[in-house]
Design a protein around this motif. Sequence first.
Motif: not given
Ligand code: PLP
Length: 392
Positions: A132-133, A217, A219-220, A184, A100-101, A104, A246
């Motif tokens: 949280f990114h 974002d 990711v979640q 998010e 996810g990071a 982003n 995720k």
């Molecule tokens: C909204 C969001 N963005 C980014 C991430 C980061 O993802 P990763 O841990 O796969 O790098 C997360 C992880 O919990 C997340 O919840």
Amino acid sequence: MTQWNVDAVMNIAERPDIVMVAGEGSWLTDNQGKRYLDFLQGWAVNCLGHSHPAIVEAISEQAGKLINPSPAFYNEPMIALSQLLVKHSGFDQVFFANSGAEANEGAIKLARKWGSKYKNGAYEIICFERAFHGRTLATMSASGKPEWAELFTPKLAGFKHVPLNDINAVLAAINKNTVAVMLEPVQGEAGVIAADPLFLRQLREVTKKQDLLLIVDEVQTGMGRTGQLFAHQHADIQPDMMTLGKGLGGGFPLSALLVTDQVACFDFGDQGGTFNGNPLATAAGLAVLTELIRPGFMDAVNEKSQQLSRSLKTLQQHDRYGLIKSVRGQGLLQAICFHRPVAKELMKRAFQAGLLINATQADVIRFMPSLLISEDEIGLMEDIMLQQVLNR
Ligand SMILES: Cc1ncc(COP(=O)(O)O)c(C=O)c1O
């Protein structure tokens, strides 16, 4: 730890003294044979539960065929998954990554590139308090976690943080250097705090009017987690960029940056990575998305969401010590908020009782089960929470 010496594993998390050895659906099994009902699912990663047959089959078949020709070549699952994502999302192009990071980071870099090309070098991104990114330097700088304020300084410049759901604060933060707004749709790590659909629509209007990019974002929240394939669809908006991670690989490391044609402006060499878009990961992603878009799949997710929500409210009604303050969330991303910082202690009790839940904040417990969780499993979670966790 009887059988294993773990000294060589870098100690970056407080881990219990067990080793997980197997998983199936909503259940994990440790090295002692103890089974755990999993409402964590790798932090919302195994959207189809542990080792779903469709994912196992896709990975196994692909592994026997081609694992990684390098990102300098197209591969079949990469093409098929990008086409399917585009078809179901309203975006035009997909960049695959591994976390996810990293997705982003790609979004942040693309926003800066777009700013340098089309907006006189504008580079600043408006983000949100408690967001949280991710854990790379740029994504930690974009995050709004108060605990991270002084960590790994100096932070990367170019991020401004404003309160969520406050359109006036966003308007006040915009200046000639602003290039994008990034958020998010539901802040997961912060404790499952949703952006209002109205706020999301206002953001879309403001960013359009002021020629700024809107980055979500997901990711979640993406891949069905909130009861729509993508959470921003609840607000009926089309952002300029979306990141996924995720659930996208259903447990296999895979993330993606989806953008519209208007935004896609990377030149060759600006962005990439050795493992990006590899056929093993994208085959897993293809298997996941194929399941999620089956007729009736999201209806079933929404039924389970309602059941989970009812179940958490039942916990609140039968909470003998009056610990629970509120229940909130969307789809199968839900949380219980407490009056006091008891989340970690309750999480430990649940663990002993064979239930995996997540204390995302000192006073918040998060529930993010498999999208295929059964009625019985939700009922079992409720029983364990009442008898062995809350009212013990
Ligand atoms: C909204 C969001 N963005 C980014 C991430 C980061 O993802 P990763 O841990 O796969 O790098 C997360 C992880 O919990 C997340 O919840």
